[in-house]
Motif scaffolding. Structure first.
Motif, PDB file in Angstrom:
ATOM      1  N   GLN A  96     -26.085  -0.864 -16.156  1.00 51.41           N
ATOM      2  CA  GLN A  96     -25.688  -0.634 -14.786  1.00 51.41           C
ATOM      3  C   GLN A  96     -26.865  -0.107 -13.988  1.00 51.41           C
ATOM      4  O   GLN A  96     -27.740   0.574 -14.512  1.00 51.41           O
ATOM      5  N   VAL A  97     -26.888  -0.417 -12.701  1.00 53.29           N
ATOM      6  CA  VAL A  97     -27.952   0.036 -11.807  1.00 53.29           C
ATOM      7  C   VAL A  97     -27.424   1.168 -10.947  1.00 53.29           C
ATOM      8  O   VAL A  97     -26.301   1.102 -10.440  1.00 53.29           O
ATOM      9  N   GLN A  98     -28.234   2.192 -10.801  1.00 51.98           N
ATOM     10  CA  GLN A  98     -27.881   3.321  -9.948  1.00 51.98           C
ATOM     11  C   GLN A  98     -28.976   3.578  -8.939  1.00 51.98           C
ATOM     12  O   GLN A  98     -30.161   3.378  -9.224  1.00 51.98           O
ATOM     13  N   LEU A  99     -28.568   4.036  -7.749  1.00 48.98           N
ATOM     14  CA  LEU A  99     -29.504   4.483  -6.721  1.00 48.98           C
ATOM     15  C   LEU A  99     -29.253   5.961  -6.483  1.00 48.98           C
ATOM     16  O   LEU A  99     -28.114   6.368  -6.254  1.00 48.98           O
ATOM     17  N   VAL A 100     -30.315   6.746  -6.531  1.00 45.90           N
ATOM     18  CA  VAL A 100     -30.195   8.186  -6.307  1.00 45.90           C
ATOM     19  C   VAL A 100     -31.070   8.565  -5.124  1.00 45.90           C
ATOM     20  O   VAL A 100     -32.286   8.365  -5.151  1.00 45.90           O
ATOM     21  N   GLU A 101     -30.415   9.110  -4.087  1.00 45.39           N
ATOM     22  CA  GLU A 101     -31.118   9.487  -2.863  1.00 45.39           C
ATOM     23  C   GLU A 101     -31.414  10.978  -2.855  1.00 45.39           C
ATOM     24  O   GLU A 101     -30.711  11.769  -3.474  1.00 45.39           O
ATOM     25  N   SER A 102     -32.426  11.347  -2.091  1.00 50.67           N
ATOM     26  CA  SER A 102     -32.748  12.752  -1.879  1.00 50.67           C
ATOM     27  C   SER A 102     -33.513  12.883  -0.570  1.00 50.67           C
ATOM     28  O   SER A 102     -33.968  11.875  -0.009  1.00 50.67           O
ATOM     29  N   CYS A 152     -35.208   7.148  -2.356  1.00 48.90           N
ATOM     30  CA  CYS A 152     -34.127   6.494  -3.090  1.00 48.90           C
ATOM     31  C   CYS A 152     -34.744   5.794  -4.295  1.00 48.90           C
ATOM     32  O   CYS A 152     -35.556   4.882  -4.122  1.00 48.90           O
ATOM     33  N   ALA A 153     -34.343   6.238  -5.477  1.00 50.05           N
ATOM     34  CA  ALA A 153     -34.886   5.674  -6.701  1.00 50.05           C
ATOM     35  C   ALA A 153     -33.819   4.850  -7.414  1.00 50.05           C
ATOM     36  O   ALA A 153     -32.691   5.320  -7.611  1.00 50.05           O
ATOM     37  N   ALA A 154     -34.192   3.638  -7.793  1.00 46.50           N
ATOM     38  CA  ALA A 154     -33.294   2.749  -8.529  1.00 46.50           C
ATOM     39  C   ALA A 154     -33.577   2.864 -10.022  1.00 46.50           C
ATOM     40  O   ALA A 154     -34.736   2.872 -10.437  1.00 46.50           O
ATOM     41  N   SER A 155     -32.505   2.941 -10.810  1.00 44.31           N
ATOM     42  CA  SER A 155     -32.652   3.005 -12.261  1.00 44.31           C
ATOM     43  C   SER A 155     -31.703   2.017 -12.924  1.00 44.31           C
ATOM     44  O   SER A 155     -30.705   1.619 -12.336  1.00 44.31           O
ATOM     45  N   GLY A 156     -32.026   1.674 -14.171  1.00 44.05           N
ATOM     46  CA  GLY A 156     -31.234   0.688 -14.894  1.00 44.05           C
ATOM     47  C   GLY A 156     -32.145  -0.439 -15.342  1.00 44.05           C
ATOM     48  O   GLY A 156     -33.364  -0.404 -15.140  1.00 44.05           O
ATOM     49  N   THR A 157     -31.559  -1.433 -15.947  1.00 43.30           N
ATOM     50  CA  THR A 157     -32.348  -2.579 -16.414  1.00 43.30           C
ATOM     51  C   THR A 157     -32.458  -3.571 -15.256  1.00 43.30           C
ATOM     52  O   THR A 157     -31.601  -4.431 -15.071  1.00 43.30           O
ATOM     53  N   ILE A 158     -33.529  -3.432 -14.492  1.00 44.19           N
ATOM     54  CA  ILE A 158     -33.756  -4.221 -13.275  1.00 44.19           C
ATOM     55  C   ILE A 158     -34.869  -5.215 -13.526  1.00 44.19           C
ATOM     56  O   ILE A 158     -35.958  -4.841 -13.941  1.00 44.19           O
ATOM     57  N   LEU A 191     -31.737  -8.138  -9.172  1.00 50.38           N
ATOM     58  CA  LEU A 191     -31.374  -8.965 -10.330  1.00 50.38           C
ATOM     59  C   LEU A 191     -31.452  -8.022 -11.524  1.00 50.38           C
ATOM     60  O   LEU A 191     -32.524  -7.480 -11.816  1.00 50.38           O
ATOM     61  N   ALA A 192     -30.311  -7.826 -12.184  1.00 52.03           N
ATOM     62  CA  ALA A 192     -30.265  -6.797 -13.212  1.00 52.03           C
ATOM     63  C   ALA A 192     -29.304  -7.194 -14.324  1.00 52.03           C
ATOM     64  O   ALA A 192     -28.497  -8.118 -14.186  1.00 52.03           O
ATOM     65  N   ARG A 193     -29.423  -6.427 -15.396  1.00 50.93           N
ATOM     66  CA  ARG A 193     -28.488  -6.624 -16.501  1.00 50.93           C
ATOM     67  C   ARG A 193     -27.134  -6.061 -16.087  1.00 50.93           C
ATOM     68  O   ARG A 193     -27.041  -4.961 -15.565  1.00 50.93           O
ATOM     69  N   LYS A 194     -26.085  -6.841 -16.312  1.00 54.21           N
ATOM     70  CA  LYS A 194     -24.735  -6.405 -16.029  1.00 54.21           C
ATOM     71  C   LYS A 194     -24.040  -6.070 -17.344  1.00 54.21           C
ATOM     72  O   LYS A 194     -24.656  -6.145 -18.409  1.00 54.21           O
ATOM     73  N   VAL A 195     -22.780  -5.719 -17.255  1.00 54.06           N
ATOM     74  CA  VAL A 195     -22.022  -5.433 -18.476  1.00 54.06           C
ATOM     75  C   VAL A 195     -22.071  -6.642 -19.405  1.00 54.06           C
ATOM     76  O   VAL A 195     -22.275  -6.515 -20.615  1.00 54.06           O
ATOM     77  N   VAL A 196     -21.915  -7.817 -18.807  1.00 57.69           N
ATOM     78  CA  VAL A 196     -22.046  -9.064 -19.564  1.00 57.69           C
ATOM     79  C   VAL A 196     -23.058  -9.930 -18.831  1.00 57.69           C
ATOM     80  O   VAL A 196     -22.836 -10.318 -17.684  1.00 57.69           O
ATOM     81  N   GLY A 197     -24.183 -10.197 -19.457  1.00 59.72           N
ATOM     82  CA  GLY A 197     -25.166 -11.091 -18.882  1.00 59.72           C
ATOM     83  C   GLY A 197     -26.060 -10.452 -17.838  1.00 59.72           C
ATOM     84  O   GLY A 197     -26.184  -9.229 -17.758  1.00 59.72           O
ATOM     85  N   ILE A 198     -26.688 -11.320 -17.032  1.00 59.59           N
ATOM     86  CA  ILE A 198     -27.628 -10.904 -15.989  1.00 59.59           C
ATOM     87  C   ILE A 198     -27.165 -11.527 -14.680  1.00 59.59           C
ATOM     88  O   ILE A 198     -26.712 -12.671 -14.656  1.00 59.59           O
ATOM     89  N   GLY A 199     -27.292 -10.783 -13.599  1.00 60.48           N
ATOM     90  CA  GLY A 199     -26.893 -11.346 -12.320  1.00 60.48           C
ATOM     91  C   GLY A 199     -27.380 -10.523 -11.156  1.00 60.48           C
ATOM     92  O   GLY A 199     -28.007  -9.465 -11.337  1.00 60.48           O
TER      93      GLY A 199
END
Length: 123
Positions: free
Chosen positions: A1-7, A22-28, A100-108
């Motif tokens: 899952q992708v998350q954005l964290v603002e400060s 704003c930092a994006a994390s996850g398999t991007i 474009l990132a890894r989802k629960v199933v696959g990439i999208g």
């Protein structure tokens, strides 16, 4: 899952400055665009600044010359430098990214929102 964290939100007097992050994390795998959307009380969330990958930055007329959007691609982070702030800039500022990132199933392709950071400008 992708998350954005603002400060970076807070209380500032009119004419002052703030810098949002704003930092994006996850398999991007790719970031197509990142942007900032303030939502003022009683108003719709609207785009004020966007930074598409490989494209030109664009700004709402209300912030041109006062706000600057920038990105650090190595950190998957977008910034919003806000100068000459006005009381009407008061809002919760949401970061948005299309990736474009890894989802629960696959990439999208995903559109992701941060949790928002409050900016209050006093007169």
């Amino acid at each position: 899952q992708v998350q954005l964290v603002e400060s970076g939100g807070g209380l500032v007097q009119a004419g002052g400055s703030l810098r949002l992050s704003c930092a994006a994390s996850g398999t991007i795998y790719r970031i197509d665009t990142m942007g900032w959307y303030p939502e003022a009380p009683g108003k719709q969330r609207e785009l004020v600044a966007a930074f598409p990958t490989g494209g030109n930055t664009n700004y709402a007329d209300s912030v041109k010359g006062r706000f600057t959007i920038s990105r650090d691609n190595a950190k998957n982070t977008v910034y919003l430098q806000m100068n000459s702030l006005k009381p009407e800039d008061t809002a919760v500022y949401y970061c948005n990214a299309r990736v474009l990132a890894r989802k629960v199933v696959g990439i999208g392709t995903l559109e992701v929102w941060g949790q928002g950071t409050l900016v209050t400008v006093s007169s």
